[in-house]
Design a protein around this motif. Structure first.
Motif, PDB file in Angstrom:
ATOM      1  N   ASP A 139       0.648  -1.108   0.040  1.00  0.00           N
ATOM      2  CA  ASP A 139       0.236  -0.147  -0.348  1.00  0.00           C
ATOM      3  C   ASP A 139       0.978   0.894  -0.171  1.00  0.00           C
ATOM      4  O   ASP A 139       0.426   2.333  -0.290  1.00  0.00           O
ATOM      5  CB  ASP A 139      -0.651   0.227   1.514  1.00  0.00           C
TER       6      ASP A 139
ATOM      7  N   ILE B 261      -3.829   7.446  -6.721  1.00  0.00           N
ATOM      8  CA  ILE B 261      -3.639   6.193  -6.207  1.00  0.00           C
ATOM      9  C   ILE B 261      -4.462   6.181  -4.569  1.00  0.00           C
ATOM     10  O   ILE B 261      -4.162   5.391  -4.025  1.00  0.00           O
ATOM     11  CB  ILE B 261      -1.905   5.596  -6.316  1.00  0.00           C
ATOM     12  N   LYS B 262      -2.948   6.841  -4.048  1.00  0.00           N
ATOM     13  CA  LYS B 262      -2.990   7.495  -2.288  1.00  0.00           C
ATOM     14  C   LYS B 262      -4.591   7.177  -1.862  1.00  0.00           C
ATOM     15  O   LYS B 262      -5.198   6.605  -1.205  1.00  0.00           O
ATOM     16  CB  LYS B 262      -2.485   8.081  -2.146  1.00  0.00           C
TER      17      LYS B 262
ATOM     18  N   GLU C  10      -7.706   6.032  -3.215  1.00  0.00           N
ATOM     19  CA  GLU C  10      -8.112   4.599  -3.506  1.00  0.00           C
ATOM     20  C   GLU C  10      -7.789   3.098  -2.425  1.00  0.00           C
ATOM     21  O   GLU C  10      -7.039   3.982  -1.340  1.00  0.00           O
ATOM     22  CB  GLU C  10      -7.364   4.188  -4.780  1.00  0.00           C
TER      23      GLU C  10
ATOM     24  N   ARG D 101      -6.096   0.838  -5.705  1.00  0.00           N
ATOM     25  CA  ARG D 101      -4.621   1.068  -5.653  1.00  0.00           C
ATOM     26  C   ARG D 101      -4.002  -0.137  -6.484  1.00  0.00           C
ATOM     27  O   ARG D 101      -2.755   0.219  -7.228  1.00  0.00           O
ATOM     28  CB  ARG D 101      -3.709   0.770  -4.756  1.00  0.00           C
TER      29      ARG D 101
END
Length: 183
Positions: free
Chosen positions: A84, A129-130, A132, A137
């Motif tokens: 992540d 992305i962060k 999501e 991601r």
């Protein structure tokens, strides 16, 4: 689509009809533990990825895995899981910090560089992305990997076409003028 029902051929462990989202038998159990919202999102991602040629999103018993379709040609030796906290933007490139998830390389860290981005695009992608969830991601990472692999495949096809063109031109010259064996 061709389906081979030859009983002598080993049956695959996952459902696979050319779609970029593939689910193992154990992955179906993993999905049964997910929310309806996650399942709807996975369905939408699967529709988006159905024409991908280089990467699959594989659902396993524990989570999601990025799976290159052609290991040797892609340069990747294994399936990849994405942490992540996996993204590091630079001015025109993005680093995906990953871990090999299966086979002999299991647990080995790997950094995949997505380069040739426009100025500021890496930071924009990293921010997107962060924002999501885990599945989002992962899907974004596979989009980036697919784009990178497609670009590499197009470049390779262009280089091979150029070699073939030059070879054809040389063959044409040789057929017109012959080869001097006296030199």
């Amino acid at each position: 689509m061709q389906i081979n029902n030859n009983p002598q051929c080993p049956q695959p462990k996952s459902t696979s009809f050319g779609m970029a989202v593939k689910i193992t038998k154990e992955g179906a159990d993993y999905l049964r533990r997910q929310s309806p919202k996650t399942l709807e999102k996975l369905s939408a991602i699967g529709e988006e990825m159905k024409d991908y040629k280089h990467w699959d999103l594989l659902v396993t018993d524990k989570s999601y895995v990025a799976k290159p379709r052609e290991f040797l040609k892609s340069g990747y030796k294994d399936y990849i899981t994405v942490d992540d906290s996996y993204i590091s933007p630079h001015s025109r490139s993005l680093n995906l910090n990953t871990v090999y998830s299966d086979f002999a390389n299991k647990g080995t860290k790997a950094t995949i560089v997505i380069d040739d981005l426009k100025e500021g695009e890496a930071a924009e992608i990293a921010q997107r992305i962060k924002a999501e969830d885990h599945l989002g991601r992962f899907a974004e990472a596979i989009r980036l990997l697919e784009q990178k692999s497609a670009k590499e495949a197009a470049q390779k096809a262009y280089e091979e076409a150029e070699k073939a063109k030059i070879s054809g031109m040389v063959d044409d010259l040789v057929s017109k003028f012959g080869i001097d064996t006296e030199v």
